[in-house]
Scaffold this active site. Structure first.
Site, PDB file in Angstrom:
ATOM      1  N   ASP A  96       0.848  -1.184   0.000  1.00  0.00           N
ATOM      2  CA  ASP A  96       0.000   0.000   0.000  1.00  0.00           C
ATOM      3  C   ASP A  96       0.888   1.240   0.000  1.00  0.00           C
ATOM      4  OD1 ASP A  96      -2.120   1.786   0.484  1.00  0.00           O
ATOM      5  OD2 ASP A  96      -3.150   0.330   1.764  1.00  0.00           O
ATOM      6  N   ASP A 197      -2.887   4.656  -2.528  1.00  0.00           N
ATOM      7  CA  ASP A 197      -3.854   5.331  -1.659  1.00  0.00           C
ATOM      8  C   ASP A 197      -4.313   6.659  -2.279  1.00  0.00           C
ATOM      9  OD1 ASP A 197      -5.073   5.378   1.075  1.00  0.00           O
ATOM     10  OD2 ASP A 197      -3.896   7.214   1.274  1.00  0.00           O
ATOM     11  N   GLU A 248      -6.820   3.662  -5.485  1.00  0.00           N
ATOM     12  CA  GLU A 248      -7.988   4.035  -4.694  1.00  0.00           C
ATOM     13  C   GLU A 248      -8.459   5.405  -5.175  1.00  0.00           C
ATOM     14  OE1 GLU A 248      -9.479   4.637  -0.099  1.00  0.00           O
ATOM     15  OE2 GLU A 248      -7.629   5.540  -0.778  1.00  0.00           O
ATOM     16  N   HIS A 322     -10.802  -1.598   5.318  1.00  0.00           N
ATOM     17  CA  HIS A 322     -10.535  -1.076   6.656  1.00  0.00           C
ATOM     18  C   HIS A 322     -11.172   0.287   6.914  1.00  0.00           C
ATOM     19  CE1 HIS A 322      -7.795   0.744   3.907  1.00  0.00           C
ATOM     20  NE2 HIS A 322      -7.494   1.657   4.797  1.00  0.00           N
ATOM     21  N   ASP A 323     -11.814   0.871   5.887  1.00  0.00           N
ATOM     22  CA  ASP A 323     -12.489   2.162   6.067  1.00  0.00           C
ATOM     23  C   ASP A 323     -14.002   2.012   6.126  1.00  0.00           C
ATOM     24  OD1 ASP A 323     -10.033   3.509   5.878  1.00  0.00           O
ATOM     25  OD2 ASP A 323     -10.223   3.763   3.708  1.00  0.00           O
TER      26      ASP A 323
END
Ligand code: TEU
Length: 550
Positions: A96, A197, A248, A322-323
């Site tokens: 990431d 990200d 993302e 995870h969000d």
């Protein structure tokens, strides 16, 4: 070339996956311990969220040093062992990369604050509009102004996320070169996948007040974004055809995604978009309590499916990360139809056109947390909004109820391995509390039960490998307007797939109008899919995958 269309990615949030040394934080050696579990699921990639040196204000999305591993997670030797051991099991690692911003403790930012001009140009410093007034009215995604005042310079720096996450200045060629160096360094370690990200926020168009919103129109899918991605691709991962990339994309548009993730491949392999997960928001406002809108969910998903296909572009398909809160609580029924709805939701995603992502614990049907008190939360976003909502006039109880539902911490509690001490996550005290339902929702129990959510996910992964129509087929929405059924067809070289799902906890008789002759059921979450002619009688959250070969 790796065929990412046939692949499935498993996402690990290392902090909450498995703690090997009893300090209450998950670590890389913990992941090594669990590789056989991941192999059993049959996935091809592990995406790990950041484990680089970081003050952990945003759990590692605030990177202090891109080249070193945070000692809390382990060492470079641990990483190399993880990479080797994963490789032996046919699993590749996806790292990431957080390049929209750094931590304020990153040496580049420290030098900038010391007044080093070279490094000040790495970030975005601007004069205020007037004394005490920031350069623009933009809002941080974690609440409050996106600008922080630095007295020494009488200037502000931009931070689209937390104040400790200053945005990098991609206009500066030196910044872009440094970023290329980071990617090449990890390629040198044999890494074959990258997740970037909030990568579509790196090109800012103008620093002006936004009279229509929070500023996002000035930096989302900005004017030079495609140029920057092409440049990064050409200079780094584009030189290795085996590398898979996913961007993302925050608040993005279809038109931009056709380009980001085009098959011709000058930018990325695929994209995450989030419009389908805003169906329980009010517009862009997340911090409200409204029921989710099923029709909107379907419309958005179908639109992305068909339009991306028409433009030869590739989606990452997912419900959880995870969000996000846990999907079985969000769109299923964790109380009355926990298992049925968890399986149905998995089926909807995994039979779509795109590369599916499974977020740790989703394959067990992990649920949201029954939070009782604000002291149980850890996430900077949740804690900020708890305050902001009260500043807006809500009572502490009202604010708490909203945070409880939408908090990212719902997805961040420890992985539930077994029914023993702290769910088998740690021998110590976990950094965030374990969900109380670990006694019946856990890996050990589900691996013993062929009827479990875990086994269902395992079958979904197998189906993608076995049937080309799932990996490569076209996609056609069915019964678009139906208020309860989510159905679609896939077709590919004489193969046909029909995926039928009841999204609600009540029976439905659905006249599909389809000719179902010759179809066999290859996956279901009840036994014996009830169909007569073209009419389906579906039980609560029932799901069936039908297949036919011409
Ligand atoms: O997320 C970007 C992002 O847009 C979400 O955090 C979003 O702002 C939030 O869910 C809205 O409520 C990425 C990472 O996935 C996230 O964990 C980081 O906090 C963020 O970027 C900053 O790096």
């Amino acid at each position: 070339m790796t065929d990412f269309r046939k692949s499935v990615v498993y996402q690990i949030y290392p902090k909450s996956f498995r703690d090997s040394d009893g300090d209450g934080l998950g670590d890389l050696r913990g992941i090594i311990e669990k590789l056989d579990y991941i192999r059993e699921l049959g996935v091809d990639y592990i995406w790990m969220t950041p484990f680089f040196v970081s003050p952990q204000k945003d759990n590692g999305y605030d990177v202090e040093d891109y080249y070193r591993i945070d000692p809390r997670y382990g060492t470079m030797e641990d990483f190399e062992e993880l990479s080797r051991e994963a490789g032996k099991r046919g699993i590749r690692l996806m790292l990431d990369m957080v390049f929209n911003h750094t931590s304020d403790r990153n040496q580049w930012f420290r030098k900038a604050l010391e007044g080093d001009e070279k490094y000040k140009q790495f970030y975005i410093f601007r004069k205020g509009k007037a004394p005490g007034v920031p350069p623009t009215n933009w809002q941080s995604k974690f609440g409050g102004s996106a600008w922080e005042y630095v007295e020494k310079f009488d200037e502000y720096y931009l931070h689209l996320f937390d104040v400790s996450q200053p945005d990098l200045n991609w206009e500066n060629p030196r910044v872009r070169q440094e970023i290329q160096k980071v990617v090449k360094f990890w390629m040198g370690k044999g890494v074959k996948g990258f997740r970037f990200d909030v990568i579509n926020l790196i090109s800012k168009s103008a620093y002006e007040d936004d009279d229509q919103g929070d500023g996002r129109r000035f930096y989302t899918d900005g004017p030079k974004i495609h140029q920057y991605l092409e440049e990064l691709n050409a200079a780094t991962f584009g030189t290795d055809a085996e590398i898979v990339t996913v961007g993302e994309m925050s608040s993005t548009s279809l038109e931009n995604c056709y380009q980001y993730a085009n098959e011709e491949g000058t930018e990325l392999s695929m994209v995450f978009s989030f419009h389908h997960l805003k169906v329980d928001f009010m517009g862009n406002e997340k911090w409200v309590l409204v029921p989710y809108d099923f029709r909107k969910l379907k419309d958005i998903m179908f639109q992305w499916q068909t339009s991306m296909a028409e433009h030869h572009a590739w989606n990452a398909v997912f419900w959880c990360n995870h969000d996000q809160p846990r999907v079985v609580t969000r769109f299923g029924d964790e109380k009355r139809y926990w298992k049925e709805s968890a399986k149905m939701l998995g089926t909807v995603i995994h039979c779509l056109r795109g590369t599916p992502y499974i977020y740790q614990g989703e394959e067990l049907g992990m649920t949201n947390v029954d939070f009782r008190d604000i002291s149980q939360f850890r996430d900077v976003e949740s804690l900020n909004y708890y305050q902001i909502l009260q500043d807006k006039g809500l009572t502490p109880e009202q604010a708490f109820q909203i945070i409880r539902v939408h908090s990212r911490d719902n997805g961040r509690t420890p992985m539930q391995w077994n029914d023993r001490w702290e769910a088998g996550f740690t021998d110590g005290t976990p950094w965030i509390g374990v969900n109380e339902n670990y006694r019946y929702i856990n890996a050990e129990t589900e691996q013993r039960d062929e009827n479990s959510v875990f086994f269902h996910y395992k079958k979904l992964v197998e189906l993608r490998k076995k049937y080309d129509v799932i990996a490569y087929g076209d996609v056609q929405p069915v019964a678009k307007e139906h208020p309860q059924v989510f159905a679609y067809r896939r077709t590919w070289k004489g193969e046909e797939l029909l995926v039928v799902n009841n999204f609600y906890g009540k029976d439905v008789v659905w006249e599909s109008g389809l000719d179902l002759d010759g179809y066999e059921c290859i996956l279901e979450n009840y036994s014996g899919c009830r169909r007569e002619g073209g009419v389906f009688t579906l039980r609560p959250y029932e799901s069936a995958v039908l297949y036919k070969k011409a």
